[in-house]
Design an enzyme around this catalytic site. Structure first.
Site, PDB file in Angstrom:
ATOM      1  N   ASN A 263      31.756  47.999  -6.124  1.00 53.79           N
ATOM      2  CA  ASN A 263      32.244  48.481  -4.847  1.00 53.79           C
ATOM      3  C   ASN A 263      30.903  48.356  -3.918  1.00 53.79           C
ATOM      4  O   ASN A 263      29.865  47.820  -4.257  1.00 53.79           O
ATOM      5  CB  ASN A 263      32.910  49.661  -4.730  1.00 53.79           C
ATOM      6  CG  ASN A 263      33.817  50.008  -3.660  1.00 53.79           C
ATOM      7  OD1 ASN A 263      33.777  49.226  -2.537  1.00 53.79           O
ATOM      8  ND2 ASN A 263      34.808  50.763  -3.733  1.00 53.79           N
TER       9      ASN A 263
ATOM     10  N   CYS B  51      34.792  54.510  -3.769  1.00 53.65           N
ATOM     11  CA  CYS B  51      34.469  54.362  -2.256  1.00 53.65           C
ATOM     12  C   CYS B  51      33.440  55.390  -1.519  1.00 53.65           C
ATOM     13  O   CYS B  51      33.478  56.442  -1.977  1.00 53.65           O
ATOM     14  CB  CYS B  51      36.011  55.023  -1.568  1.00 53.65           C
ATOM     15  SG  CYS B  51      35.928  54.847   0.172  1.00 53.65           S
TER      16      CYS B  51
END
Length: 305
Positions: free
Chosen positions: A196, A134
């Site tokens: 991601n 993240c």
């Protein structure tokens, strides 16, 4: 006699009837989508990242549109593991009967281990997806996924605490994705999920400041697909475990590109937020495109690049 192309895939021992699943953080726990289509058509369902304690996430604004994609700095907002186990998973089971992949995120290897232990044995959960990527949190996140040694340590800690297959979700914000993938494989990972979001910036010219409250946010959507394909291909050639391809997928052709690059299965992310029927539309279109291209099964085209 049914001569339709074979869309089944084997994902670390779990057979999926097709390779399409929603990406973590773009589908919640399925509640928002259940009135749009029958969730059982999904190959699998990946839940939003869960942490040990509840998280409010980053301050607003934290979503912005941009050319060929979107930016977000949600910051892993979630109700925490206790709520996830007592409320979210039971509600999901009422509307979805297929395989569930639980996404977890922690601030230390030990927290990842506790989360893995808590989820182990939960009904319908067939695998863990471990978010070490993240770009929108201060502690852990992409900082973990950018370091091969830490990535390996987290993988080992999760594997020690679960009997489930473990997929490590990697950040693209690195110079050598292959080295991170190999470190996770050495730590015992059963698969790799990538990519991601890219760490990015958008500026409000009139206000002379970033459009999101956090200076940088994660870029996703069609703009990142060519880079995602390259990284999936690099990871595929670096490891001997399955790869889940993520990044800019919005139609059947995108799925086939990812499979050719080496992916075993795929996740659809930002496109779900643009059109809630994206996943079922792809699943409906995929066998037609396979027929048109003379593809009898996904196995025959996997990693041809």
């Amino acid at each position: 006699m049914d001569m339709r192309p074979d869309m089944k895939v084997d994902l670390a021992g779990t057979e999926l009837h097709n390779p399409v699943m929603p990406a973590s953080g773009t589908f919640g726990y399925g509640q928002e989508y259940k009135d749009y289509f029958d969730l059982s058509i999904l190959g699998a369902l990946v839940t939003k990242s869960v942490t040990w304690e509840p998280r409010y996430g980053n301050p607003l604004p934290r979503i912005a549109e941009c050319s060929q994609g979107m930016m977000n700095s949600i910051g892993l907002q979630n109700p925490g593991i206790e709520h996830y186990l007592e409320e979210d998973l039971p509600m999901l089971r009422e509307i979805y009967y297929g395989p569930v992949i639980s996404n977890i995120s922690g601030s230390s290897p030990e927290e990842y281990g506790r989360l893995a232990r808590a989820i182990d044995g939960q009904e319908q959960v067939v695998a863990l997806e471990v978010n070490i990527s993240c770009p929108n949190v201060k502690d852990g996140g992409a900082a973990f996924g950018a370091d091969p040694e830490i990535s390996r340590r987290i993988t080992e800690e999760v594997k020690k605490n679960t009997s489930l297959p473990v997929f490590m979700k990697l950040t693209p914000n690195v110079t050598d994705i292959a080295s991170i993938a190999r470190a996770c494989e050495e730590g015992g990972a059963d698969g790799i999920s990538l990519i991601n979001n890219f760490k990015a910036l958008k500026i409000d010219l009139k206000a002379r400041k970033p459009v999101t409250a956090m200076k940088y946010a994660g870029l996703s959507g069609p703009a990142i697909k060519p880079i995602a394909l390259r990284m999936v291909n690099e990871a595929f050639h670096a490891v001997d475990i399955p790869v889940i391809g993520i990044g800019g997928i919005s139609n059947a052709d995108d799925v086939l590109e990812m499979i050719m690059a080496g992916a075993t299965a795929v996740q659809v992310g930002s496109a779900n937020l643009v059109d809630p029927w994206t996943c079922p539309d792809i699943i409906k279109e995929l066998p037609k495109r396979m027929e048109e291209l003379g593809i009898e099964s996904l196995d025959e085209i996997r990693g041809v690049i």
